[in-house]
Scaffold this active site. Structure first.
Site, mmCIF file in Angstrom:
data_model
loop_
_atom_site.group_PDB
_atom_site.id
_atom_site.type_symbol
_atom_site.label_atom_id
_atom_site.label_comp_id
_atom_site.label_asym_id
_atom_site.label_seq_id
_atom_site.Cartn_x
_atom_site.Cartn_y
_atom_site.Cartn_z
ATOM 1 N N ARG A 101 0.821 -1.211 0.000
ATOM 2 C CA ARG A 101 0.000 0.000 0.000
ATOM 3 C C ARG A 101 0.853 1.257 0.000
ATOM 4 O O ARG A 101 0.483 2.271 -0.567
ATOM 5 C CB ARG A 101 -0.902 -0.010 1.248
ATOM 6 C CG ARG A 101 -1.603 1.313 1.519
ATOM 7 C CD ARG A 101 -2.779 1.158 2.443
ATOM 8 N NE ARG A 101 -3.773 0.280 1.882
ATOM 9 C CZ ARG A 101 -4.474 -0.626 2.585
ATOM 10 N NH1 ARG A 101 -4.269 -0.761 3.872
ATOM 11 N NH2 ARG A 101 -5.370 -1.376 1.993
ATOM 12 N N LYS A 105 -3.245 4.573 6.936
ATOM 13 C CA LYS A 105 -3.430 5.147 8.269
ATOM 14 C C LYS A 105 -3.377 6.669 8.200
ATOM 15 O O LYS A 105 -2.433 7.223 7.655
ATOM 16 C CB LYS A 105 -2.333 4.647 9.206
ATOM 17 C CG LYS A 105 -2.341 3.137 9.384
ATOM 18 C CD LYS A 105 -1.125 2.700 10.175
ATOM 19 C CE LYS A 105 -0.960 1.200 10.170
ATOM 20 N NZ LYS A 105 -0.548 0.657 8.865
#
Ligand SMILES: *Cc1c(COP(=O)(O)O)cnc(C)c1O
Ligand code: SF4
Length: 372
Positions: free
Chosen positions: A109, A334
């Site tokens: 990611r 995040k």
């Protein structure tokens, strides 16, 4: 205290992690020997076990107050009827890991690091887990073929310098299997950091053996992140495990999940974070509870997390304060969410609030922008 009572009658193999794994509590009948349950509890837990599985190490179960239905250890380990409720925002794969997975069991990611899902097994199945294990799902480790295609992907992608081995819990694998994975990664020249995400220091601290640590030591730089959620989880056993890891020269961090009714209070978080730091465990992230199925009863509102971190800031050591993040639904990664200390900002000055709410002004250097 229950833990003391249990330890007085500890079986001779209590400190052997394989014994702990072999004697995990997986049925209502076994559970009824360690906690007091009403008839209703028994029914509810059985109903929940039709959908999700349970597994509790005898060690972690020994930390439960058998008479307290709201015990923070119990709430993390013992199923509740709320898990069977559907919530409109629940998602099967809230972090969209499937979409970022170039090879099975690998998530890429971020630019320079990947997540390697080495196993689906854990010694204890946390009730709040993102990657929830449903009944009937396989308990498998990664296959050799899968592992070789992961190594090939990482070898080809020279921008990858940090590999996070997670799962499941990689430390439930044999030291030999884990070494096979770590050695394979270490053989790739551009892999710099190898990280392990594990809850073993909390739920199965006897797994942190000399044998494991001397294996890990050969492959430095290794970093480990563990997962404490409540000060009650800090025991002589878990402290020994954490200290042994740090004494090996492996930095140890903690990723805590904000959980309603367990740790959603400033005083509990303050005690947890300062005790972690005492064990030389560095609080890393505090996660907002994600949108996995069957965990809506653990979610707090986002302001609760922001407020807790705001109230800790300035009041305890900076390194005792984790970063509050939301792992964005849909795979955004995040995202840090923080109290806003900047009241106003322009080319001339920044007006800020300090930790007790007083305002201060920082004058900006006049020529910086024009010189740049
Ligand atoms: C959390 C995570 C990482 C590691 O992120 P850090 O912020 O470096 O700890 C890497 N990959 C995925 C998919 C993650 O979810
Ligand atoms: S140890 Fe981690 S992966 Fe395993 S059940 Fe708990 S939260 Fe999930």
């Amino acid at each position: 205290m229950n833990a003391v009572q249990v330890s007085a009658a500890k079986p001779p193999n209590w400190d052997d992690w394989k014994w702990q794994c072999a004697h995990r509590i997986t049925t209502v009948a076994a559970l009824s020997k360690v906690i007091h349950m009403t008839q209703q509890d028994t029914q509810n837990i059985s109903k929940c076990l039709e959908q999700f599985r349970m597994s509790i190490t005898p060690y972690y179960a020994s930390l439960i107050d058998p008479d307290d239905p709201k015990d923070p250890i119990r709430l993390q380990a013992v199923p509740s009827i709320e898990e069977t409720y559907d919530c409109e925002n629940d998602m099967a794969d809230p972090l969209a890991e499937e979409g970022c997975s170039p090879v099975p069991n690998l998530v890429h990611r971020y630019p320079d690091r990947v997540l390697l899902l080495a196993t689906y097994r854990c010694s204890m199945y946390c009730r709040h887990c993102t990657r929830r294990r449903a009944v009937g799902e396989e308990d498998r480790f990664i296959t050799e073929k899968n592992l070789q295609s992961i190594f090939a992907y990482i070898r080809f992608h020279t921008e990858i310098r940090d590999v996070l081995i997670s799962g499941g819990d990689p430390l439930v694998m044999s030291t030999e299997k884990l070494e096979h994975i770590i050695a394979g990664l270490r053989a790739i020249p551009h892999v710099d950091i190898i990280r392990i995400g594990t809850r073993v220091p909390v739920v199965l601290p006897m797994r942190i053996t000399e044998e494991l640590l001397s294996m890990l030591k050969k492959y430095q730089p290794i970093w480990i992140n563990t997962h404490f959620n409540h000060p009650k989880e800090i025991t002589p056993e878990s402290e020994r495990a954490c200290t042994a890891i740090v004494d090996t020269g492996i930095p140890l961090g903690c990723q805590t999940v904000l959980l309603r009714g367990i740790n959603d209070r400033v005083d509990i978080m303050k005690e947890l974070m300062t005790k972690l730091v005492h064990m030389r465990v560095r609080p890393y992230y505090l996660y907002q509870c994600d949108l996995s199925r069957g965990i809506s009863h653990f979610r707090t509102d986002v302001d609760t997390g922001i407020d807790i971190i705001h109230k800790l800031t300035g009041n305890i050591s900076g390194f005792a304060i984790p970063k509050f993040v939301i792992d964005a639904p849909g795979g955004g990664g995040k995202i840090p969410v923080d109290y806003n200390y900047v009241i106003s900002k322009n080319d001339k000055e920044v007006v800020m609030e300090n930790y007790v709410g007083e305002l201060y002004t920082y004058p900006q250097p006049a020529l910086y922008r024009s010189l740049k």
